[in-house]
Design a protein around this motif. Structure first.
Motif, PDB file in Angstrom:
ATOM      1  N   MET A 201       0.850  -1.188   0.000  1.00  0.00           N
ATOM      2  CA  MET A 201       0.000   0.000   0.000  1.00  0.00           C
ATOM      3  C   MET A 201       0.886   1.239   0.000  1.00  0.00           C
ATOM      4  N   PRO A 202       0.500   2.254  -0.783  1.00  0.00           N
ATOM      5  CA  PRO A 202       1.284   3.484  -0.743  1.00  0.00           C
ATOM      6  C   PRO A 202       1.163   4.134   0.632  1.00  0.00           C
ATOM      7  N   ASP A 203       2.231   4.775   1.026  1.00  0.00           N
ATOM      8  CA  ASP A 203       2.192   5.400   2.347  1.00  0.00           C
ATOM      9  C   ASP A 203       1.369   6.694   2.302  1.00  0.00           C
ATOM     10  N   ARG A 204       1.033   7.193   3.455  1.00  0.00           N
ATOM     11  CA  ARG A 204       0.151   8.357   3.577  1.00  0.00           C
ATOM     12  C   ARG A 204       0.752   9.596   2.920  1.00  0.00           C
ATOM     13  N   ALA A 205       2.045   9.769   3.031  1.00  0.00           N
ATOM     14  CA  ALA A 205       2.686  10.956   2.448  1.00  0.00           C
ATOM     15  C   ALA A 205       2.571  10.940   0.927  1.00  0.00           C
ATOM     16  N   GLU A 206       2.746   9.774   0.342  1.00  0.00           N
ATOM     17  CA  GLU A 206       2.630   9.660  -1.120  1.00  0.00           C
ATOM     18  C   GLU A 206       1.201   9.910  -1.576  1.00  0.00           C
ATOM     19  N   MET A 207       0.224   9.382  -0.835  1.00  0.00           N
ATOM     20  CA  MET A 207      -1.172   9.610  -1.180  1.00  0.00           C
ATOM     21  C   MET A 207      -1.532  11.086  -1.037  1.00  0.00           C
ATOM     22  N   ALA A 208      -1.014  11.738  -0.026  1.00  0.00           N
ATOM     23  CA  ALA A 208      -1.288  13.162   0.174  1.00  0.00           C
ATOM     24  C   ALA A 208      -0.687  13.981  -0.961  1.00  0.00           C
ATOM     25  N   LYS A 209       0.505  13.614  -1.408  1.00  0.00           N
ATOM     26  CA  LYS A 209       1.140  14.322  -2.519  1.00  0.00           C
ATOM     27  C   LYS A 209       0.328  14.147  -3.796  1.00  0.00           C
ATOM     28  N   ASP A 210      -0.171  12.934  -4.037  1.00  0.00           N
ATOM     29  CA  ASP A 210      -1.010  12.684  -5.214  1.00  0.00           C
ATOM     30  C   ASP A 210      -2.284  13.534  -5.170  1.00  0.00           C
ATOM     31  N   ARG A 211      -2.910  13.605  -4.002  1.00  0.00           N
ATOM     32  CA  ARG A 211      -4.127  14.427  -3.874  1.00  0.00           C
ATOM     33  C   ARG A 211      -3.810  15.899  -4.110  1.00  0.00           C
ATOM     34  N   THR A 212      -2.696  16.361  -3.619  1.00  0.00           N
ATOM     35  CA  THR A 212      -2.299  17.760  -3.815  1.00  0.00           C
ATOM     36  C   THR A 212      -2.026  18.036  -5.282  1.00  0.00           C
ATOM     37  N   ASP A 213      -1.350  17.112  -5.958  1.00  0.00           N
ATOM     38  CA  ASP A 213      -1.069  17.283  -7.392  1.00  0.00           C
ATOM     39  C   ASP A 213      -2.365  17.337  -8.199  1.00  0.00           C
ATOM     40  N   LEU A 214      -3.305  16.453  -7.879  1.00  0.00           N
ATOM     41  CA  LEU A 214      -4.585  16.448  -8.585  1.00  0.00           C
ATOM     42  C   LEU A 214      -5.366  17.736  -8.322  1.00  0.00           C
ATOM     43  N   ALA A 215      -5.312  18.228  -7.097  1.00  0.00           N
ATOM     44  CA  ALA A 215      -6.006  19.479  -6.773  1.00  0.00           C
ATOM     45  C   ALA A 215      -5.398  20.641  -7.552  1.00  0.00           C
ATOM     46  N   GLU A 216      -4.076  20.640  -7.690  1.00  0.00           N
ATOM     47  CA  GLU A 216      -3.428  21.711  -8.451  1.00  0.00           C
ATOM     48  C   GLU A 216      -3.802  21.613  -9.930  1.00  0.00           C
ATOM     49  N   ASP A 217      -3.895  20.406 -10.462  1.00  0.00           N
ATOM     50  CA  ASP A 217      -4.337  20.231 -11.847  1.00  0.00           C
ATOM     51  C   ASP A 217      -5.759  20.755 -12.040  1.00  0.00           C
ATOM     52  N   ARG A 218      -6.638  20.462 -11.096  1.00  0.00           N
ATOM     53  CA  ARG A 218      -8.012  20.974 -11.191  1.00  0.00           C
ATOM     54  C   ARG A 218      -8.029  22.501 -11.139  1.00  0.00           C
ATOM     55  N   THR A 219      -7.161  23.075 -10.336  1.00  0.00           N
ATOM     56  CA  THR A 219      -7.088  24.530 -10.228  1.00  0.00           C
ATOM     57  C   THR A 219      -6.616  25.139 -11.537  1.00  0.00           C
ATOM     58  N   VAL A 220      -5.625  24.529 -12.174  1.00  0.00           N
ATOM     59  CA  VAL A 220      -5.139  25.015 -13.471  1.00  0.00           C
ATOM     60  C   VAL A 220      -6.270  24.986 -14.493  1.00  0.00           C
TER      61      VAL A 220
END
Length: 126
Positions: A4-23
């Motif tokens: 399972m991916p660790d929590r930090a990696e999952m949080a980074k993925d969510r942040t990246d996706l949120a930034e893509d949505r913002t763009v």
């Protein structure tokens, strides 16, 4: 065994996706401002066409020119805002419009609107 991916990696993925949505949201906002500017051009041209027979003749031209100037302001302020925001964001998984294309589109629309305004004033009624 599946790891399972660790929590930090999952949080980074969510942040990246949120930034893509913002763009993407800011690109839609830019498109909305361009549509608003084009509507101002349409109102200006339509006003001039409907009230061209008013006397003195400079009145419909002046009102149409005001709408054209508003459109130019909208195009250029939308460009400045979009480019400033895109410079601060880093897209990860989406293709974005390059700032140079935003600038070219905005300045081309502003120049075409200015040319339209000049044509309205140079138009000679027969």
């Amino acid at each position: 065994m599946i790891s399972m991916p660790d929590r930090a990696e999952m949080a980074k993925d969510r942040t990246d996706l949120a930034e893509d949505r913002t763009v993407l949201a800011h690109e839609r906002s830019f498109a909305g401002w361009v549509r608003t500017g084009m509507a101002a051009v349409g109102i200006g041209v339509g006003f001039h066409a409907l009230f061209e027979s008013l006397n003195p003749t400079w009145v419909p031209k002046a009102i149409a020119t005001a709408f054209l100037l508003i459109a130019i302001f909208i195009f250029l302020s939308a460009e400045r805002r979009a480019c400033r925001i895109l410079d601060n964001l880093d897209p990860h998984n989406v293709a974005v419009i390059k700032p140079i294309r935003i600038r070219l589109l905005s300045w081309a629309l502003a120049a075409a609107t200015a040319a339209l305004g000049a044509a309205l004033w140079l138009l000679v009624r027969v």
